[in-house]
Every structure is written in C-alpha cells, then in structure tokens.
Enzyme design. Structure first.
Site, PDB file in Angstrom:
ATOM      1  N   HIS A 206     -74.334 -14.469   8.144  1.00  0.00           N
ATOM      2  CA  HIS A 206     -73.987 -13.145   8.660  1.00  0.00           C
ATOM      3  C   HIS A 206     -72.511 -12.941   8.335  1.00  0.00           C
ATOM      4  O   HIS A 206     -72.138 -13.081   7.167  1.00  0.00           O
ATOM      5  CB  HIS A 206     -74.286 -13.015  10.160  1.00  0.00           C
ATOM      6  CG  HIS A 206     -74.227 -11.594  10.634  1.00  0.00           C
ATOM      7  ND1 HIS A 206     -73.210 -11.126  11.433  1.00  0.00           N
ATOM      8  CD2 HIS A 206     -75.033 -10.537  10.386  1.00  0.00           C
ATOM      9  CE1 HIS A 206     -73.392  -9.826  11.652  1.00  0.00           C
ATOM     10  NE2 HIS A 206     -74.493  -9.438  11.030  1.00  0.00           N
ATOM     11  N   HIS A 252     -75.322  -9.954   3.447  1.00  0.00           N
ATOM     12  CA  HIS A 252     -74.215 -10.617   4.127  1.00  0.00           C
ATOM     13  C   HIS A 252     -73.707 -11.842   3.384  1.00  0.00           C
ATOM     14  O   HIS A 252     -72.639 -12.362   3.723  1.00  0.00           O
ATOM     15  CB  HIS A 252     -74.558 -11.019   5.572  1.00  0.00           C
ATOM     16  CG  HIS A 252     -74.657  -9.879   6.523  1.00  0.00           C
ATOM     17  ND1 HIS A 252     -73.555  -9.192   6.979  1.00  0.00           N
ATOM     18  CD2 HIS A 252     -75.728  -9.289   7.111  1.00  0.00           C
ATOM     19  CE1 HIS A 252     -73.933  -8.240   7.815  1.00  0.00           C
ATOM     20  NE2 HIS A 252     -75.247  -8.261   7.905  1.00  0.00           N
ATOM     21  N   HIS A 273     -80.742  -5.301   3.605  1.00  0.00           N
ATOM     22  CA  HIS A 273     -80.032  -4.089   4.004  1.00  0.00           C
ATOM     23  C   HIS A 273     -78.667  -4.065   3.328  1.00  0.00           C
ATOM     24  O   HIS A 273     -77.635  -4.321   3.938  1.00  0.00           O
ATOM     25  CB  HIS A 273     -79.924  -3.957   5.532  1.00  0.00           C
ATOM     26  CG  HIS A 273     -79.293  -5.113   6.249  1.00  0.00           C
ATOM     27  ND1 HIS A 273     -79.744  -6.405   6.137  1.00  0.00           N
ATOM     28  CD2 HIS A 273     -78.239  -5.171   7.116  1.00  0.00           C
ATOM     29  CE1 HIS A 273     -79.014  -7.200   6.882  1.00  0.00           C
ATOM     30  NE2 HIS A 273     -78.074  -6.478   7.483  1.00  0.00           N
TER      31      HIS A 273
END
Length: 459
Positions: A206, A252, A273
C-alpha cells in the site's frame, strides 16, 4: 448544415412534415443529375435512423443502460469495509446496507449503477505493520464475509465460474482482496490461510514498503532500500500466489516492483485501481512503458476515478476520466482495460461520478467517443473474467507443486515484536539442570543464613 439541425429538432413535432421538408431540401442541394444514387439513399437511411430514435425516445443514456444490463460491471476496487469500520466499528447490526449514509456505496446504488461484481478491499493502515496487521486484516475479512452472506442481494464468490453463476442469479458478487502485503506479516502460511478464508487478490504494497516489495509512496520510512524492489522472498510471494490462484495486484507498487513482478509472474496480473501517468503524472499511475509490459503479461489496468489520479487536481469531470480510457486504449487496446473506481478509499471524485450509481454516465461518454459496444463489454466485465480464468488455469497447471516453505530471514524483517521459537539445545530430552556457578549469589547467602539459624536453635 440546416438538415443536420432539423434532425434533432423536427418542426412542430411532426415527423411527416419533417420528412417532406428534408426531402425537398435534399433535392435542392443535389443539383447534378449524375449525383450518386447510393449517396441519396444513404442520407435517407441516416434520417430514417434518426427518426426512429426520435419516435422511440431512445437516447445515448438508454443505450448505456441497455449495454450495462447485458454486460454488468465488475468493479476492481471498493473500500466500503474500511468505512464500515471507521463509521460503525463494523457493527453491521446497526445499519441497513441497502441505504447507507455518509458513503458512496450501498446495495441500492450498486444496483442502479449496474455493478454486478465488486472487489471489496480489506485494508488496514500501514501503521499496523510490525504490530497487529494480521489481526486487523482478519477482522476486515470477517465484516466483508458477514455482509456478503447476511444480505440476500450479495453473494460471496471465490472463482470465475461462481462469479458467472451469480450474474445468472441476479446477485451482486463479492470478491475479497487484501490491500497491502503488510497484512501477511511476511508469512507464506498466513497468505495461504487468507486464501482459505476467501481472499482471491492481494496488492503487494500500500503506501508503505514491506520487507520484500516497494511502494510507489514515500509516506512511510518502513524498509527503505535501493536496487532491490522485489526481494528473493518477494518473488516467493508471487510464486505462491500463482500456485494458489490468487490475483497479484500491482496498484500502489513502485514501477520497479511492478516491472519485476511482470517479468516473474506466470499468471496475468492487475492494477486494480490505477490510471494513466501520461494523462496525469501522479506516481500512483502507470507509465506507457509499463503498460506495454502489462500487455505482454495479458494483464489488466482498471482505471481509478479519484480526482487526484485523474486530473492531478482537486476537481475533475467525466471527460477527464474518458481521456484516460482513450489514451490507454491507444497504447495497449481496450482488451487490457477495466474499471476500479476506488470509492470509499478516496475523498473526491469527478463531477457526474460521485457514487457507484453513476457508472452509466461514464459508459455513455465512451459511447459518444465512438467506443464500440464490443470494446465496452470487454471493459465492463469480459477482460476481468479472462484474467481471473487465466489465473485459475495457471493454478491448475501448478497443482503438482507443494506449498512453499520459504521463510523470510530475520534480519530482513527487523521486527522487535516478531517472536522466533527456538527450543533449547537438549539432545537427551532431559530437563535442564542449573549449574551452581549460574545460581544467583543471593540464594547461596540465604541458604547459609538458614543453616546457621537452625544450628543455633538446636543448641
């Protein structure tokens, strides 16, 4: 031309007077007797087609809804579970998921937006790394599993075939994805147990590095290193995900980590995403050279809708989003594109795409940009299904492989809270005997005092 305006504005609402007017105009404009008959017929067909739309009231919006009814969306990323924890402490008994305030996602809006399958992220803050990330991840998996089994509109799925079956049953399919490799605490057994709980995708990072992979963000100082964006253990994580049939997610991850994974993975991967770096030069987006590597991998980039990743500003609109789709299509084709809205995980979204019910507006914009219905069917669901099925095919080919027993080196983790179980060296299995030299001197003095006291008492 005047007749083009007349198509959208038929005089007095009369189709017949409109046709007559257009016919007279067409004969006036075509003055040469040698003009092609086929062109005259073609213009009539164009007008008649437009008239059909006028008579029926069929609009581009209707076309988008019809297309999405036939090919409902598989959305690659949604953080509703995070908001349920923040706003309600995961107390599902206190809310009705059909209509949830202060969020952009609920059952009613998913249905209105033709979202048939949703990848729900189980995310825990990077601050939990080296602490209780595994426990928190388990709790987030629990809340997703609960909401997807307690509500009849949802259905928890763990395979491509189950996803297809859920569409036939008119259910919203729930897929579980871990967002951040820190959730497995550098443990392949933990990864396998998450798979058993239904996790079918994991983002390797992340906004923080893990001991074995590098993030695109510099927000945290965890595990900073140079020239080692995917360690030996990181490659083992990718290999084990391939063996399990778990989708590798590179959103990420740093570009170097993403490149290393694309070179190493046997299965196609996804950016669940992320958007185009060419259109918006944010580090979270994907550059063209990496898109070409993704194409070779037969993977998928699912376009993120967050304003910062779309326009690189606080505000954006649907046209800005469509620009990302257009650019990626030019670079690697529509067959490599999906949609990963990132609702509930970001703060601001484009005007006209404020929540999950607004997806048809995006499809309408792409139709107006001459995307074909076949291309949009791929973007909406067929591309993700292809990737999921190929991941499962690779898993089936690797069934002969045993679960990996690789362990990360202690010096690579550098976690003071990580207990290493090492039994004492005792080959005979006897209870350890403490030598006299190792006994505390205070005990020896106490024994002497007690012995002397007993002598004096006897005397």
């Amino acid at each position: 031309m005047a007749w083009e305006f007349a198509i959208s504005q038929p005089p007095d609402g009369s189709v017949f007077s409109y046709l007559e007017e257009w016919n007279m105009h067409s004969w006036k404009t075509v003055t040469s007797p040698s003009s092609s008959l086929w062109m005259h017929s073609l213009t009539h067909l164009v007008v008649l087609s437009s008239l059909c739309h006028l008579i029926s009231g069929y609009s581009e919006s209707d076309r988008a809804h019809d297309l999405m009814s036939k090919y409902p969306l598989i959305d690659g990323h949604n953080d509703l579970a995070l908001q349920l924890r923040i706003l309600h402490n995961n107390h599902l008994s206190q809310i009705d998921l059909h209509n949830v305030s202060k969020v952009s996602t609920d059952i009613n809006r998913l249905q209105a937006g033709h979202v048939q399958a949703q990848m729900f992220a189980v995310y825990v803050m990077c601050g939990a790394q080296e602490k209780d990330a595994v426990r928190l991840t388990l709790e987030q998996i629990d809340v997703v599993r609960r909401m997807c089994t307690e509500y009849q509109d949802f259905e928890l799925v763990t395979s491509a075939q189950e996803l297809k079956n859920s569409e036939m049953r008119h259910k919203i399919a729930c897929l579980i994805s871990i967002e951040g490799g820190h959730s497995i605490d550098s443990s392949l057994p933990a990864l396998r147990m998450f798979y058993e709980l239904g996790v079918r995708s994991m983002a390797l990072t992340h906004t923080c590095n893990t001991p074995w992979a590098e993030s695109s963000s510099k927000l945290y100082n965890f595990y900073q290193r140079k020239n080692n964006s995917l360690t030996h253990f990181g490659k083992a994580v990718v290999e084990e995900m391939n063996r399990l049939g778990m989708i590798v997610d590179l959103s990420h991850s740093s570009w170097d980590t993403a490149w290393a994974v694309l070179k190493h993975s046997k299965s196609p991967v996804i950016f669940s995403h992320s958007s185009s770096h060419f259109v918006c030069n944010h580090s979270r987006n994907v550059p063209d050279w990496l898109l070409h590597e993704l194409k070779k991998n037969r993977g998928l980039i699912m376009v993120n809708l967050h304003n910062k990743f779309i326009s690189c500003h606080d505000e954006a609109n649907i046209c800005d989003v469509a620009d990302h789709f257009d650019h990626i299509k030019r670079v690697i084709g529509a067959e490599s594109i999906g949609i990963g809205g990132d609702f509930e995980g970001a703060m601001s979204f484009p005007q006209g795409l404020e929540d999950v019910s607004k997806y048809p507006a995006l499809i309408q914009e792409l139709l107006q940009r001459n995307w074909t219905e076949n291309e949009l069917a791929d973007v909406l669901r067929r591309n993700f299904l292809r990737v999921f099925e190929e991941v499962e095919r690779v898993r089936n080919e690797l069934t002969i492989n045993q679960p990996s027993e690789m362990q990360i080196l202690v010096e690579e983790v550098q976690n003071p809270c990580r207990l290493v179980l090492r039994p004492p060296h005792n080959p005979r299995g006897l209870a350890p005997v403490q030598s006299s030299s190792s006994r505390p001197p205070g005990l020896l003095i106490l024994a002497i005092v007690l012995l002397l006291s007993s002598i004096f008492i006897i005397e």
